[in-house]
Scaffold this active site. Sequence first.
Site, PDB file in Angstrom:
ATOM      1  N   HIS A 197      11.960 -29.273  14.024  1.00 52.50           N
ATOM      2  CA  HIS A 197      12.640 -28.795  15.222  1.00 52.50           C
ATOM      3  C   HIS A 197      13.996 -28.156  14.924  1.00 52.50           C
ATOM      4  O   HIS A 197      14.784 -27.935  15.838  1.00 52.50           O
ATOM      5  CB  HIS A 197      12.787 -29.939  16.234  1.00 52.50           C
ATOM      6  CG  HIS A 197      11.482 -30.303  16.891  1.00 52.50           C
ATOM      7  ND1 HIS A 197      10.286 -29.716  16.541  1.00 52.50           N
ATOM      8  CD2 HIS A 197      11.179 -31.177  17.876  1.00 52.50           C
ATOM      9  CE1 HIS A 197       9.315 -30.235  17.291  1.00 52.50           C
ATOM     10  NE2 HIS A 197       9.834 -31.128  18.100  1.00 52.50           N
ATOM     11  N   ASP A 208       0.752 -29.413   7.554  1.00 52.69           N
ATOM     12  CA  ASP A 208       1.939 -30.276   7.430  1.00 52.69           C
ATOM     13  C   ASP A 208       2.213 -30.481   5.947  1.00 52.69           C
ATOM     14  O   ASP A 208       1.286 -30.706   5.172  1.00 52.69           O
ATOM     15  CB  ASP A 208       1.674 -31.639   8.110  1.00 52.69           C
ATOM     16  CG  ASP A 208       2.953 -32.404   8.415  1.00 52.69           C
ATOM     17  OD1 ASP A 208       3.792 -32.566   7.499  1.00 52.69           O
ATOM     18  OD2 ASP A 208       3.110 -32.844   9.562  1.00 52.69           O
TER      19      ASP A 208
HETATM   20 MG    MG Z   1       6.808 -33.216  19.231  1.00 52.81          MG
END
Ligand code: MG
Length: 204
Positions: free
Chosen positions: A137, A64
């Site tokens: 996303h 991340d």
């Molecule tokens: Mg998720």
Amino acid sequence: NMTLPPSPDVRGFLPDNEGHHLYQLALEGAALGPLLEIGSYCGRSTLWLGEAARQHRTVVFALDHHRGSEEHQPGEMFHDTSLINDAGLVDTLHEFRRNIRQAELEEHVIALVGSTQQVGQHWLGIDFGLVFIDGGHSLDAALTDWRYFGQRIKPGGFLVIHDVFPDPTKGGQAPYTVWRMAIASGLYEQHSQCESLRALRRIA
Ligand code: MG
């Protein structure tokens, strides 16, 4: 306690039932090799993966950049003002480390702080027993996750994707697009599903 939910103060977006499903998959995957998580945020899902890694004396690589996804930025739906650092940037790394330490999983969780592209371009490590894709996303972010790590899974291991919504009225389509690409690759078979969390098993 086989459900092993994270303590309630670990913020995140993975419900307990999906976390438990992920944990069961990770127990099997960790027998094959290390685990990779893409998108750790404050470590909520990492705790389930880390516990599975601990039981098999392996590790989870938790990738991340810790600058937050699109939806975590100021003014966006999932922004958390307590995660803004002195420079005015989203910074989840401090909170992540605190949560991993409190769960006594530091021996089994290795933070990879960078983007998928940065880490993926230079990754010289072995393939994984399980890869969990739960990063940005946007279509671009999800496809980058797939491109660099979607096939770095050992035979018998799992590709797990969160927030898969075939119905576009239920959620964004990027994770579903990755899921369809994985199916189309011929490398995976459908394994199981819990809510929006879907698991594929590597067969080839
Ligand atoms: Mg998720």
